[in-house]
Design an enzyme around this catalytic site. Structure first.
Site, short mmCIF file in Angstrom:
data_model
loop_
_atom_site.label_atom_id
_atom_site.label_comp_id
_atom_site.label_asym_id
_atom_site.label_seq_id
_atom_site.Cartn_x
_atom_site.Cartn_y
_atom_site.Cartn_z
N ASP A 72 -4.42 45.83 28.35
CA ASP A 72 -5.61 46.65 28.59
C ASP A 72 -6.89 45.90 28.27
OD1 ASP A 72 -5.17 46.66 25.81
OD2 ASP A 72 -4.29 48.65 25.87
N ASP A 141 -0.77 58.68 17.77
CA ASP A 141 -0.38 59.80 18.62
C ASP A 141 0.71 59.41 19.62
OD1 ASP A 141 -1.81 58.21 20.34
OD2 ASP A 141 -3.38 59.69 20.78
N HIS A 143 0.81 56.79 21.71
CA HIS A 143 0.44 56.17 22.98
C HIS A 143 0.78 54.68 22.98
CE1 HIS A 143 -3.46 55.17 20.90
NE2 HIS A 143 -3.30 54.05 21.59
N GLU A 148 -2.79 57.54 26.91
CA GLU A 148 -3.00 58.60 25.94
C GLU A 148 -2.05 59.78 26.20
OE1 GLU A 148 -4.81 57.70 23.61
OE2 GLU A 148 -6.82 57.04 24.15
#
Length: 263
Positions: A72, A141, A143, A148
């Site tokens: 990314d 979380d 990801h 996400e």
């Protein structure tokens, strides 16, 4: 899925680095048939990169015929910004090994046409023969990359809005000033990661314990994109003891038992 439980961050990083190096050496890559490696950023992979650098400097491994694709990059952040993922990769890994600059691929978050940039990235991965081993980390979380919660488990490289949790977590790299943290990023998709022939995820610390629980013990869900690895035929998560804090005792003992004689 394999779950490798190591005592601490240092030993898990060493295990992960040795594993990646063994895969590259076993492939015996050439200019015509390079080893294609997927690369993450963030704090978790730093120990892995440090170990790979150590092995390179010892002469145990060469990156001359390794091609990389990063997971990314932020949108709108200059490539030479100290917190861009371009800067991160060259500072923490690429500048310390013998990789060829032309073999490094990182998404351009300043491209004029971001959709075209993402589509071309997928084409470049395919042209390279696909990714042999995708390394990665995981967020609190659950990801992976910037996929996400709620991201499609068949998603490919695209533009993504970042959640408040991710922005807050990443603010530590921007003087804890939320206004400095980019709100948008380009990221490979869950499907892009899953298309790799092998996936290796590093997971360390108590703050990742809930994510690890969902990855290993809970069902597959787009709300915990790490859980997609349950469907991958060759997925490994390497964690430290504190990351296992929310696993069932039986789960913990099972993986410790079956991995006791493995690398």
């Amino acid at each position: 899925m394999r779950l490798i439980i190591e005592p601490d961050y240092l030993t898990l990083s060493r295990w992960a680095g040795d594993y990646v190096a063994s895969k590259i050496k076993a492939a015996n890559p050439t200019p015509e048939k390079p080893f294609v490696l997927g690369c993450p950023t963030g704090s978790s992979p730093l120990g892995l990169y440090k170990r790979l650098i150590e092995l390179y400097k010892k002469g145990d491994i060469s990156f001359e015929n390794v091609v990389t694709f990063n997971m990314d990059e932020y949108v709108g952040l200059p490539e030479d910004h100290p917190e861009s993922y371009h800067s991160f990769m060259w500072k923490n890994f690429f500048s310390h090994i013998n990789i060829k600059k032309e073999n490094v691929h990182i998404l351009n978050g300043n491209a004029e046409n971001l959709e075209e940039e993402c589509a071309n990235y997928e084409k470049a991965i395919a042209a390279a023969g696909g990714i042999d081993l995708f390394m990665g980390g995981v967020g609190q979380d659950g990801h992976i990359a910037f996929n996400e919660p709620g991201s499609s488990l068949t998603s490919v490289t695209r533009k993504k809005e970042l959640t408040s949790d991710t922005i807050v977590a990443n603010s530590r790299f921007f003087d804890y000033d939320l206004e400095k943290v980019p709100r948008v990023a380009l990221t490979v998709g869950v499907g892009t990661v899953m298309a790799a022939r092998e996936v290796l995820i590093v997971c360390n610390g108590h703050n990742k314990a809930r994510a690890l629980k969902h990855a290993v013990e809970e069902g597959i869900s787009q709300m915990w994109t790490i859980s997609a690895l349950q469907l991958h035929p060759h997925a490994i998560i390497v964690c430290d003891e504190t990351a296992t804090d929310e696993l069932k005792v039986g789960t913990y003992k099972y993986f410790k038992d079956i991995e006791k004689n493995n690398l």
